[in-house]
Write a protein that holds these residues in place. Sequence first.
Motif: not given
Lengths: 268, 358
Positions: B138-156
């Motif tokens: 679950v924690v690894a999945t959440l870490a992936g979600a953090l990556n995805g969030f940063l990529v998508v939300r801030f267009n980084l």
Amino acid sequence: MTATSTADPIVQAKDLNKSFGPVVGLNNCQFELFPGEVLAVVGDNGAGKSTLIKCLSGALIPDSGEMYINGEQVSFKSTHDARSKGVETVYQTLAVAPVLDISENLYLGREVRKKGILGKVFRSLDKKHMRETSTKSLGELGVLTVQNITQSVETLSGGQRQAVAVARAATFGSQVVILDEPTAALGVNESARVLKLIKELRDKGMSVILISHNMPQVFDVADRIHVQRLGRRAAVVTPETRTMNDVVAIMTGALTIPEEDQQLTPVR
Amino acid sequence: MSQSAPTTAAEEFAEHGKSPVQKVQATLHKYPWVSPFVVLALLIIIFSVLGFVFDVGALENFFKPGTISLMLQQTVIIGTLAIAQTIVILTAGIDLSIGAIMVFAQMMMANLAVYTTASNVTFMAGQNPVLAVILGIVVATLAGALNGFLVVRFNLPPFIVTLGTLSIFTALTLIIFKARTIQGKEMPEFMLLMNKDFQIAGIGFTVGLLVMIALYIIFAYILRGTAWGTHVYAVGDDPVASELSGINVKRVLFSVYVVAGFVIGIAAWITIGRTGSASPNVAPEINLETITAVVIGGTSLFGGRGRLLGTLIGTLIIVVLDFGLSLAGLDQAYRVLAIGILVIVAVAVDQWIRKVKA
Ligand SMILES: Nc1ncnc2c1ncn2[C@@H]1O[C@H](COP(=O)(O)OP(=O)(O)OP(=O)(O)O)[C@@H](O)[C@H]1O
Ligand SMILES: [Mg+2]
């Protein structure tokens, strides 16, 4: 206004504004498309034609203004919203994914899943069905002779790609089909087929918006001509009452037509 | 309705007009896993000839069941993580945080499963290894979600985001779990489940290997057989066209990083089994190795093009090179050299294939 008909517009926009930073794309733009007509939209480069149809198809969200489909106010958040209202668009950039094959592109964003548990639980795509219907509709449209429906689009010529994009809109459009310079990359024969296709769509009762720089084509198929200039509608005229030179003069601002001499009501 | 394509004069001309080189190009374009497969086959042939005909080093042991067992087991960590890397690279992204997240997740699993009061992590008091593994995933999945969030939300750019999370999770591992290696013998049986092995024809297979193979089959199906998979390719190929086609590009991108995180979580469990311990220093080269496997496997770094099967073959190439060269008695440096050349050749071939025309 010389209201001669009482038909309500199928697509209507009031006072649309859209800016890109300091660049004004649309400036209080008005728009009406009536049922069953072919409306040409013409104008100089940068007049805001693509911006206008992108707002109408959900690809852009206008800064202000109102849009109506069949009298019902809409605010599209994505092209998906517009599609679900029966508005299909061929964008100037075609919007195909080159690595995917022809059938996958036709169904991109609206893939069909298999029936039963395979589709519901395993989300399995019904590729056979999609390929068969793609082959069929491409054949019916006659806009493209494809060797292989599973050929990736990047192996097609520019004209063939355009044909795929046109076929996609024609296949799925249920009310309105918007075409942004659909013949730009096509040869004489293919252009003629697309023009024929546009007439067929109209005969089937669909409403068509055609953006084109090709005046003879516009005068051939259009019922009315919407002239776009500097982000707004300069005039709406008919091919019967105006010459190509008149239309070019309106485009460049050399000629202005008073509202009572325009064709703001349906001709069909 | 007739499905067979009629052969017109024009088509025949098109076929005959192709030079042999163009035909090769078109084939590689359609089946991107062919070139890595040829490389793998060549490597095996070369090592066999060197071993059996020229008697070089210990290469005659290349086909011994023991060697094959070891090679297979060597593929599981890179191979599993390379699935996550492939999906991300298909969207024209890259994930540099794969190794760091994997290490974080495995340290978390092991700590939760083992420690009672000696650790900062005390709430489970080593009672429930199953829950420990699930929480790690679950924690690894959440870490992936953090990556995805940063990529998508801030267009980084994914490169920057995952470079950042690489450091963050490396640091978190050290801060929370210290630099303490937990040995397998301290752990409950369940933690080492992935290393349970059995023999078929003298070749040792592990549960971890089976899980990896299952993941390859499942994700190959998802990528080629579902709408989500089609959208992953489309978004990697042309995000603007995808958006205009009604695909929610941001949602697809986000989900890709979440899925990658989930796979990384499973890889963490596999790694504990494979290495028989949980250590912050496990597999320091793993990020580059997964990228290497993906690229050698014929997946384009520019997105939209590639197959999971290629990645599996790419992983095998790395492992076979590793074993072959060391059995030949050559230094590790030669293996690094060979991999470097392969990567450059693979990218060059990709550039060439992308130029294919009808
Ligand atoms: N995404 C964008 N970012 C910035 N400016 C834009 C963008 N899209 C359009 N514009 C600007 O808005 C104006 C209208 O552009 P639009 O594409 O609608 O013109 P057009 O009438 O379709 O022209 P053409 O005939 O060349 O296709 C132009 O000045 C253009 O540069
Ligand atoms: Mg335009």
